[in-house]
Design an enzyme around this catalytic site. Structure first.
Site, PDB file in Angstrom:
ATOM      1  N   ARG B  75      62.805  55.715  34.571  1.00 49.45           N
ATOM      2  CA  ARG B  75      62.007  54.795  34.870  1.00 49.45           C
ATOM      3  C   ARG B  75      62.391  53.643  33.944  1.00 49.45           C
ATOM      4  NH1 ARG B  75      58.984  57.185  37.845  1.00 49.45           N
ATOM      5  NH2 ARG B  75      57.936  59.132  37.906  1.00 49.45           N
ATOM      6  N   ASN B 105      64.421  54.819  42.515  1.00 51.13           N
ATOM      7  CA  ASN B 105      63.091  53.562  42.637  1.00 51.13           C
ATOM      8  C   ASN B 105      62.490  53.106  40.759  1.00 51.13           C
ATOM      9  OD1 ASN B 105      63.016  56.124  41.135  1.00 51.13           O
ATOM     10  ND2 ASN B 105      60.756  56.684  42.437  1.00 51.13           N
ATOM     11  N   HIS B 190      63.255  62.306  50.764  1.00 50.04           N
ATOM     12  CA  HIS B 190      61.756  62.770  50.066  1.00 50.04           C
ATOM     13  C   HIS B 190      61.557  63.152  51.687  1.00 50.04           C
ATOM     14  CE1 HIS B 190      57.770  63.710  48.856  1.00 50.04           C
ATOM     15  NE2 HIS B 190      57.552  62.074  49.742  1.00 50.04           N
ATOM     16  N   HIS B 242      63.518  68.292  47.181  1.00 49.88           N
ATOM     17  CA  HIS B 242      62.662  69.424  46.848  1.00 49.88           C
ATOM     18  C   HIS B 242      61.628  69.758  48.695  1.00 49.88           C
ATOM     19  CE1 HIS B 242      60.720  64.853  45.822  1.00 49.88           C
ATOM     20  NE2 HIS B 242      60.791  64.840  47.462  1.00 49.88           N
ATOM     21  N   ASP B 315      63.288  67.893  39.607  1.00 49.04           N
ATOM     22  CA  ASP B 315      62.240  66.486  39.573  1.00 49.04           C
ATOM     23  C   ASP B 315      61.681  65.781  38.822  1.00 49.04           C
ATOM     24  OD1 ASP B 315      61.872  64.698  41.929  1.00 49.04           O
ATOM     25  OD2 ASP B 315      60.232  67.126  43.037  1.00 49.04           O
ATOM     26  N   PHE B 333      51.737  60.875  41.159  1.00 47.72           N
ATOM     27  CA  PHE B 333      52.354  61.989  41.382  1.00 47.72           C
ATOM     28  C   PHE B 333      53.436  61.966  40.557  1.00 47.72           C
ATOM     29  CE2 PHE B 333      50.236  60.436  45.962  1.00 47.72           C
ATOM     30  CZ  PHE B 333      50.488  61.629  46.169  1.00 47.72           C
ATOM     31  N   GLY B 334      53.522  63.557  40.220  1.00 47.45           N
ATOM     32  CA  GLY B 334      55.096  63.900  39.548  1.00 47.45           C
ATOM     33  C   GLY B 334      55.096  64.332  38.074  1.00 47.45           C
TER      34      GLY B 334
END
Lengths: 317, 434
Positions: B75, B105, B190, B242, B315, B333-334
């Site tokens: 992040r 990202n 992904h 994943h 992840d 998500f996550g």
């Protein structure tokens, strides 16, 4: 302490309610039907109580029904307009809950466009919460008013065959009715094109039909669902014309049901889309107006039951 | 922590040495000299440790290579309120992770040489877990034009990926695989067909009951199958992140049997949880890909057992409370995973699916080998990146105690076994449980 016959703080869904609890609500609602038909409709059972209708989705019918129910029981009713308010401008549900807690409500009726949102709110507020419809999840008071309507007309629910037709995929009404009708011993059929029947729904104890004529054969009750244009994110059906041809309820298809089969619709109807106007207005077969009447009585019963554990107010009759 | 002896030599004695790369699992000792491993083995220091060497008594606990976590979102830059390179580094070392690979990202996206260098420099300054970036496969992760893969690879990007987004366009994926192969670089996908993966949870009875839109398992299978065809066509090196479905595992199994340059990883939620974890609209269990059915979970375990799934990554996907305390469909998500990677992976051992070496391999030398990193092994001359852990010690996951800035773990309240006691990077102690 909650009422022993209905030991729940909130009414978030039909899932998890047993036949006894459902019967308790319906029996109580039966009494309110009579009260509503009498000249003096008001009671003071909820005198001093505050009921707030918090509707994140537009609704006239359900909100009005809850409002009338609460007022007939003597409660103060506030309708919180969400469109254009701070809530619509991005205040979170949690912040909304904090605000509501500071207002010392007794009952909060919530409708929200997202499945599970009413449950989330119920975890954060101090008052009783009634789910007025959350996303495609549940709409418990609709299923209860449908049950009351059926029970009064047919004398009972167990053993009946009920067909729920149309956009089951996006319908909270369908889900709540599946739970309720199964709990009460009815047989449930779902009828619709494959794109509007959700994955693995057969595991909820229903029979699925994609041919409406087959599905309607010998049923006691036909429940039509509204085609929710606003929920259609993709192309689930090619055209209204085609939909009505295969899945619209008209006399020809209805002829396959039992001669005394009744027709229901949660409203608002799309005439000529899912139901033919003549069928909808058939005074012999259509229970659509009774459903609206039962709605007020059922909501009075729910408000009554969920406020029984609250401390006395002195306004109680 | 005791100051190190002047000599720069540290002896870890009375250890259970566990090194999946060599199959070593024996009582012994390890000697570090400055930043590297100087000696290791069962016979080392049997006659006692010479004076002048600092001694650390491992008390019979497992001394293993530091964990290599091949899929982490940090992040930073851009969303420092969720996690920073520093807090992710602290969470990593508390979880025994000494090397982690971060996704591109961020804001800005890691799609140019300057951002690769930014991440490397910031991580070095923190002196915590080593951070290696994946760089974007397409500019700004937009799925339009290819990023400057050659230059990025030279600057230290380990591989190329569009992060949490699939490279959905087949022609673009074909070119990405092909162009990356020019430099011997790998594409990390992904694997979810974007036009099918529009829901918020696994598609099935539960999504129907909950009134939530589902993501069918086919979303994963379709993209994996398509990608395998493109790998065949281009000869590009491909890694699926994943993997979560039974059929997805089977697609990889068949591709490997055909000798294609394909590898894959999964993450602890996909072998330790199933879709029931989202019951009651629990947003901490809203993951991408979604938690799948019990049959899928079992197939993932089987894939780990037979080697179809090469590695396990945390992840790690930090989300702040505001992103999760909303209705399920609106929640991000996550889940965070750095601090639960080891104990949940060790469940594979405690449940009898893998031996200790087999489970540790998934989080040490196996991911290192996929990425071409010189890490994840107890090798003389290699960097002294070590983790010391008590394999059976029980604890209960309590996010309030996480070092990670975000607390969104799907394992909240889960009793686990396996506790990291000490983490060493380049010979330096960076974490010790008090």
């Amino acid at each position: 302490m909650t009422d022993a016959r209905f030991p729940h703080r909130h009414l978030l869904g039909i899932q998890g309610l047993g036949p006894q609890e459902i019967t308790t609500i319906l029996d109580l609602a039966d009494g309110y039907v009579e009260q509503n038909r009498s000249v003096d409709k008001r009671k003071t059972l909820l005198g001093g109580r505050t009921v707030v209708n918090l509707f994140f989705e537009n609704s006239t019918r359900t909100r009005t029904s809850f409002e009338l129910a609460a007022k007939r029981l003597g409660a103060d009713v506030i309708n919180m307009q969400v469109a254009g308010s701070s809530i619509a401008k991005g205040e979170t549900l949690i912040d909304t809950a904090m605000t509501l807690n500071a207002m010392h409500l007794d009952v909060l009726v919530v409708r929200h466009g997202d499945s599970g949102a009413v449950k989330l709110l119920s975890e954060k507020v101090n008052c009783a919460v009634i789910n007025g419809g959350d996303g495609s999840h549940e709409h418990p008071t609709q299923a209860l008013l449908d049950a009351l309507t059926i029970r009064r007309r047919k004398g009972g629910i167990a053993g009946l065959t009920v067909a729920i037709c149309g956009d089951v995929q996006h319908s909270r009404v369908a889900r709540s009715n599946i739970y309720l009708l199964n709990a009460m011993g009815a047989r449930v059929r779902l009828i619709g094109p494959r794109t509007l029947i959700p994955t693995q729904v057969d595991r909820m104890g229903v029979e699925v039909f994609h041919d409406m004529r087959q599905g309607l054969r010998d049923v006691d009750v036909v429940m039509m669902l509204r085609i929710q244009n606003e929920r259609m994110k993709g192309n689930f059906i090619p055209s209204i014309r085609e939909y009505f041809h295969f899945f619209g309820l008209d006399y020809e298809k209805l002829a396959l049901a039992k001669p005394d089969a009744v027709i229901m619709h949660p409203g608002p109807m799309n005439r000529g889309v899912e139901i033919d106007s003549d069928v909808a207005d058939d005074v012999e077969r259509s229970l659509i107006r009774e459903q609206v009447e039962m709605g007020v009585a059922v909501r009075m019963a729910c408000l009554d039951l969920l406020t029984r554990h609250l401390p006395e107010t002195g306004g109680k009759s | 922590m005791p100051a190190r002896a002047q000599s720069g030599l540290v002896a870890y004695v009375n250890a259970r040495l566990v090194d999946p790369a060599t199959g070593l699992d024996a009582a012994g000792a390890l000697l570090t000299n400055g930043e590297t491993i100087a000696d290791v083995g069962p016979g080392l220091f049997q006659g006692g440790v010479p004076s002048g060497i600092e001694v650390i008594d491992c008390q019979g606990l497992c001394l293993a290579p530091g964990l290599v976590d091949m899929r982490v979102q940090v992040r930073e830059p851009g969303e420092e309120h969720k996690e920073t390179l520093r807090t992710a580094g602290e969470a990593a070392v508390a979880g025994g992770v000494t090397s982690m690979v971060c996704l591109p990202n961020t804001e800005p996206v890691i799609d140019d040489v300057a951002s690769v260098e930014f991440v490397a420099r910031r991580a070095r300054k923190n002196g915590l877990a080593k951070v290696y970036p994946y760089a974007a496969a397409t500019k700004n992760l937009e799925g339009g034009e290819l990023a400057e893969m050659g230059l990025l690879f030279e600057a230290g990007a380990l591989a190329f990926t569009d992060g949490v987004k699939a490279i959905g366009n087949a022609q673009l994926m074909r070119r990405a695989l092909s162009y990356a192969a020019t430099f011997g670089a790998m594409i990390v996908q992904h694997p979810e067909e974007p036009s099918l993966a529009t829901g918020v949870m696994n598609s099935g009875e539960l999504s129907t009951r909950m009134g939530l839109s589902g993501i069918p398992a086919a979303a994963e299978v379709i993209l994996l199958e398509r990608d395998i065809r493109l790998v065949e066509m281009t000869g590009g090196r491909y890694h699926a992140a994943h993997v979560s479905t039974a059929e997805g595992v089977e697609v990889i199994r068949r591709a490997k049997a055909r000798g294609l340059p394909v590898s894959c990883e999964t993450a602890p939620p996909y072998f330790a949880l199933n879709e029931l974890a989202v019951g009651d609209y629990r947003t901490f269990a809203k993951l991408s890909p979604p938690l799948r059915s019990e049959a899928d979970r079992q197939a993932v375990v089987a894939g780990l057992g037979d080697g179809t799934i090469d590695a396990v990554a945390s992840d790690h996907a930090p989300q702040d409370a505001d992103s999760k305390r909303v209705p399920f469909a609106l929640a991000e998500f996550g889940g965070v995973g750095l601090e639960t990677l080891l104990p949940v992976t060790l469940e594979l051992v405690h449940n009898g699916h893998l031996g200790l070496l087999g489970a540790l391999r998934l989080v040490t030398c196996a991911p290192a080998d996929i990425l071409g990193l010189a890490a994840g092994r107890l090798k003389v001359g290699a960097a002294a990146d070590l983790t010391l852990f008590a394999p059976d010690r029980g604890w209960v996951v309590d996010p309030a105690r996480f070092r990670s800035k975000s607390k969104n773990t799907p394992f909240d309240g889960r009793p686990v076994q396996g506790m990291v006691m000490r983490t060493v990077i380049d010979g330096r102690p960076v974490f010790a449980r008090g």
